[in-house]
Design a protein around this motif. Structure first.
Motif, PDB file in Angstrom:
ATOM      1  N   HIS A 114     -16.907   7.309  -4.443  1.00 10.94           N
ATOM      2  CA  HIS A 114     -16.782   8.213  -3.286  1.00 10.94           C
ATOM      3  C   HIS A 114     -15.453   8.036  -2.554  1.00 10.94           C
ATOM      4  N   GLY A 115     -14.508   7.353  -3.198  1.00  8.65           N
ATOM      5  CA  GLY A 115     -13.177   7.224  -2.608  1.00  8.65           C
ATOM      6  C   GLY A 115     -12.252   6.426  -3.505  1.00  8.65           C
ATOM      7  N   VAL A 116     -10.985   6.866  -3.596  1.00  8.76           N
ATOM      8  CA  VAL A 116      -9.966   6.160  -4.376  1.00  8.76           C
ATOM      9  C   VAL A 116      -8.698   6.072  -3.542  1.00  8.76           C
ATOM     10  N   HIS A 117      -8.093   4.891  -3.517  1.00 11.51           N
ATOM     11  CA  HIS A 117      -6.859   4.670  -2.755  1.00 11.51           C
ATOM     12  C   HIS A 117      -5.883   3.897  -3.637  1.00 11.51           C
ATOM     13  N   ILE A 118      -4.762   4.528  -3.985  1.00 10.19           N
ATOM     14  CA  ILE A 118      -3.727   3.887  -4.788  1.00 10.19           C
ATOM     15  C   ILE A 118      -2.631   3.389  -3.859  1.00 10.19           C
ATOM     16  N   LYS A 119      -2.361   2.085  -3.923  1.00 11.16           N
ATOM     17  CA  LYS A 119      -1.276   1.487  -3.150  1.00 11.16           C
ATOM     18  C   LYS A 119      -0.204   0.991  -4.125  1.00 11.16           C
ATOM     19  N   LEU A 120       1.029   1.368  -3.850  1.00 12.19           N
ATOM     20  CA  LEU A 120       2.148   0.953  -4.688  1.00 12.19           C
ATOM     21  C   LEU A 120       3.221   0.351  -3.791  1.00 12.19           C
ATOM     22  N   GLN A 121       3.520  -0.912  -4.027  1.00 11.69           N
ATOM     23  CA  GLN A 121       4.588  -1.597  -3.286  1.00 11.69           C
ATOM     24  C   GLN A 121       5.566  -2.175  -4.295  1.00 11.69           C
ATOM     25  N   GLY A 122       6.716  -1.534  -4.411  1.00 15.98           N
ATOM     26  CA  GLY A 122       7.628  -1.896  -5.487  1.00 15.98           C
ATOM     27  C   GLY A 122       6.996  -1.527  -6.812  1.00 15.98           C
ATOM     28  N   HIS A 123       6.714  -2.527  -7.650  1.00 16.01           N
ATOM     29  CA  HIS A 123       6.007  -2.295  -8.915  1.00 16.01           C
ATOM     30  C   HIS A 123       4.580  -2.807  -8.862  1.00 16.01           C
ATOM     31  N   GLU A 124       4.155  -3.331  -7.723  1.00 16.31           N
ATOM     32  CA  GLU A 124       2.822  -3.919  -7.611  1.00 16.31           C
ATOM     33  C   GLU A 124       1.801  -2.847  -7.243  1.00 16.31           C
ATOM     34  N   ALA A 170       3.076  -2.647 -12.491  1.00 18.84           N
ATOM     35  CA  ALA A 170       3.320  -1.424 -13.256  1.00 18.84           C
ATOM     36  C   ALA A 170       4.574  -1.556 -14.121  1.00 18.84           C
ATOM     37  N   LEU A 171       4.597  -0.793 -15.216  1.00 16.12           N
ATOM     38  CA  LEU A 171       5.754  -0.703 -16.108  1.00 16.12           C
ATOM     39  C   LEU A 171       6.194   0.763 -16.138  1.00 16.12           C
ATOM     40  N   PRO A 172       6.911   1.208 -15.108  1.00 20.64           N
ATOM     41  CA  PRO A 172       7.250   2.632 -15.018  1.00 20.64           C
ATOM     42  C   PRO A 172       8.398   3.028 -15.943  1.00 20.64           C
ATOM     43  N   LYS A 173       8.436   4.299 -16.255  1.00 15.08           N
ATOM     44  CA  LYS A 173       9.619   4.862 -16.905  1.00 15.08           C
ATOM     45  C   LYS A 173      10.754   4.813 -15.890  1.00 15.08           C
ATOM     46  N   PHE A 174      11.953   4.403 -16.317  1.00 17.29           N
ATOM     47  CA  PHE A 174      13.059   4.337 -15.357  1.00 17.29           C
ATOM     48  C   PHE A 174      14.351   4.794 -15.995  1.00 17.29           C
ATOM     49  N   SER A 175      15.248   5.307 -15.169  1.00 14.95           N
ATOM     50  CA  SER A 175      16.531   5.808 -15.656  1.00 14.95           C
ATOM     51  C   SER A 175      17.504   5.944 -14.507  1.00 14.95           C
ATOM     52  N   LEU A 176      18.769   5.843 -14.815  1.00 10.29           N
ATOM     53  CA  LEU A 176      19.814   6.182 -13.857  1.00 10.29           C
ATOM     54  C   LEU A 176      20.025   7.688 -13.920  1.00 10.29           C
ATOM     55  N   LEU A 181     -11.667  15.764  -9.896  1.00  6.79           N
ATOM     56  CA  LEU A 181     -11.606  16.598  -8.690  1.00  6.79           C
ATOM     57  C   LEU A 181     -11.929  15.772  -7.446  1.00  6.79           C
ATOM     58  N   GLN A 182     -11.338  14.582  -7.391  1.00  5.04           N
ATOM     59  CA  GLN A 182     -11.587  13.621  -6.311  1.00  5.04           C
ATOM     60  C   GLN A 182     -10.361  13.544  -5.409  1.00  5.04           C
ATOM     61  N   ASP A 183     -10.563  13.716  -4.092  1.00  5.81           N
ATOM     62  CA  ASP A 183      -9.466  13.509  -3.165  1.00  5.81           C
ATOM     63  C   ASP A 183      -9.055  12.036  -3.223  1.00  5.81           C
ATOM     64  N   THR A 184      -7.759  11.796  -3.337  1.00  4.65           N
ATOM     65  CA  THR A 184      -7.255  10.440  -3.539  1.00  4.65           C
ATOM     66  C   THR A 184      -6.130  10.156  -2.549  1.00  4.65           C
ATOM     67  N   ARG A 185      -6.231   9.002  -1.903  1.00  6.05           N
ATOM     68  CA  ARG A 185      -5.186   8.591  -0.972  1.00  6.05           C
ATOM     69  C   ARG A 185      -4.123   7.796  -1.722  1.00  6.05           C
ATOM     70  N   VAL A 186      -2.859   8.048  -1.393  1.00 10.95           N
ATOM     71  CA  VAL A 186      -1.741   7.348  -2.026  1.00 10.95           C
ATOM     72  C   VAL A 186      -0.858   6.758  -0.937  1.00 10.95           C
ATOM     73  N   THR A 187      -0.618   5.459  -1.023  1.00 14.37           N
ATOM     74  CA  THR A 187       0.257   4.760  -0.087  1.00 14.37           C
ATOM     75  C   THR A 187       1.409   4.150  -0.864  1.00 14.37           C
ATOM     76  N   LEU A 188       2.622   4.466  -0.456  1.00 18.59           N
ATOM     77  CA  LEU A 188       3.819   3.961  -1.120  1.00 18.59           C
ATOM     78  C   LEU A 188       4.630   3.151  -0.114  1.00 18.59           C
ATOM     79  N   ASP A 189       4.643   1.843  -0.299  1.00 21.17           N
ATOM     80  CA  ASP A 189       5.390   0.943   0.579  1.00 21.17           C
ATOM     81  C   ASP A 189       6.627   0.437  -0.139  1.00 21.17           C
ATOM     82  N   LEU A 224       8.770  -5.961  -0.706  1.00 22.89           N
ATOM     83  CA  LEU A 224       9.123  -6.959   0.294  1.00 22.89           C
ATOM     84  C   LEU A 224      10.569  -7.413   0.141  1.00 22.89           C
ATOM     85  N   LYS A 225      11.057  -7.427  -1.104  1.00 22.73           N
ATOM     86  CA  LYS A 225      12.437  -7.809  -1.365  1.00 22.73           C
ATOM     87  C   LYS A 225      13.126  -6.709  -2.153  1.00 22.73           C
ATOM     88  N   GLN A 226      14.416  -6.460  -1.825  1.00 23.01           N
ATOM     89  CA  GLN A 226      15.185  -5.514  -2.616  1.00 23.01           C
ATOM     90  C   GLN A 226      15.358  -6.070  -4.019  1.00 23.01           C
TER      91      GLN A 226
END
Length: 305
Positions: free
Chosen positions: A45-55, A184-190, A240-248, A251-253
């Motif tokens: 009844h609820g999904v919340h994805i939190k992404l901080q950097g790659h975590e 996470a192991l995201p696709k990345f590119s310049l 068809l589920q409303d999903t919350r997404v938080t992108l922080d 902590l370190k560059q």
């Protein structure tokens, strides 16, 4: 996982200003981790994805409306992969740091490696030969030479897949929260900001390329290149589920880059990071584009008026 990205990307970021402004340099495809649920009496009844950097931290709210205790079962699966060499950025695609908690308490997670060659499951063959199904960094050539042939080809350079499974008990008439955490192991590119490829990336994530460019230039006038990362979240249990997404911001560059903007289809939050918002009626998957300024860009608040 982050340290695996350093060698090649460090060189690329250091030399980015020497690259042709009309082209983008693709570094590596992502390795998405599919998260699924064995459907039963407990429901989401609820999904919340939190992404901080790659975590990543995916919080799943569950409910058991029956009069008996029930178990909610989940799995996480990698795509098929193979080992390409030490120079590969994502040499380890097994997500060894995966952790699962229910109401704050760790759940035991089972690990199931499988190997495939020419479409056939060869896990048993490899185990019998004393070889790990996950492609090894350093192969034992004596053991490999003794492997049989399939379709007239000797087994070598096989593909592997890791699946993890777990379940948690939910009391009768009760709610519970499961948190799935991994790197996470995201696709990345310049990417060159004015290049058509950057336009396509923004449009693929339902963004306005002109507004994204304006935001980047307001933060770093004169910068021509950025780091683009695409985080894919295959979620077959989300229908068809409303999903919350938080992108922080991390902590370190990392390597001097600075995450500044994010796009996702249907995302109701602001474009500038950090950001938080809903995506309505998510169906099976979410893809998030995160854009970072390079080390050459001025720090926030350092621009002269």
């Amino acid at each position: 996982m982050m340290n695996k990205l350093r060698p090649a990307l460090a060189c690329a970021l250091a030399s980015c200003c020497l690259a042709s402004p009309a082209s983008a340099y693709e570094f590596e495809n992502g390795v998405p981790l599919t998260l699924g649920m064995q459907q039963g009496a407990p429901y989401v009844h609820g999904v919340h994805i939190k992404l901080q950097g790659h975590e990543v931290d995916i919080a799943i709210a569950l409910r058991n409306d029956t009069k008996q205790p029930q178990h909610a079962g989940f799995y996480a699966a990698t795509p098929l992969f193979e080992y390409l060499g030490e120079g590969e950025e994502y040499a380890d695609k097994t997500f060894p740091e995966l952790k699962v908690l229910q109401d704050g308490k760790p759940l035991p997670v089972s690990r199931y490696p499988r190997a495939y060659f020419l479409g056939q499951d060869i896990t048993g063959i490899l185990r019998k030969a004393g070889i790990d199904p996950v492609p090894p960094n350093q192969a034992d050539w004596k053991k490999l030479e003794k492997l049989p042939t399939l379709q007239n080809i000797r087994i070598s350079d096989w593909q592997a897949k890791l699946t993890y499974g777990w379940s948690g008990r939910i009391a009768a008439g009760a709610s519970a929260q499961v948190n799935v955490r991994y790197s996470a192991l995201p696709k990345f590119s310049l990417e060159t900001i004015d290049h058509e490829r950057f336009t396509q990336l923004a449009q693929q994530h339902c963004g306005d390329p002109a507004k994204l460019r304006a935001l980047l230039r307001s933060m770093a006038p004169g910068e021509t290149q950025v780091l683009a990362e695409v985080f894919d979240f295959p979620l077959p249990f989300v229908k068809l589920q409303d999903t919350r997404v938080t992108l922080d911001k991390p902590l370190k560059q990392w390597m001097g880059t600075r995450q500044v903007a994010a796009l996702a289809c249907g995302f109701e939050g602001p474009q500038a990071m950090p950001t938080d918002g809903m995506i309505r009626s998510v169906n099976y998957s979410i893809s998030v584009l995160v854009v970072s300024l390079l080390s050459s860009a001025p720090e926030e608040g350092s621009q002269k008026p």
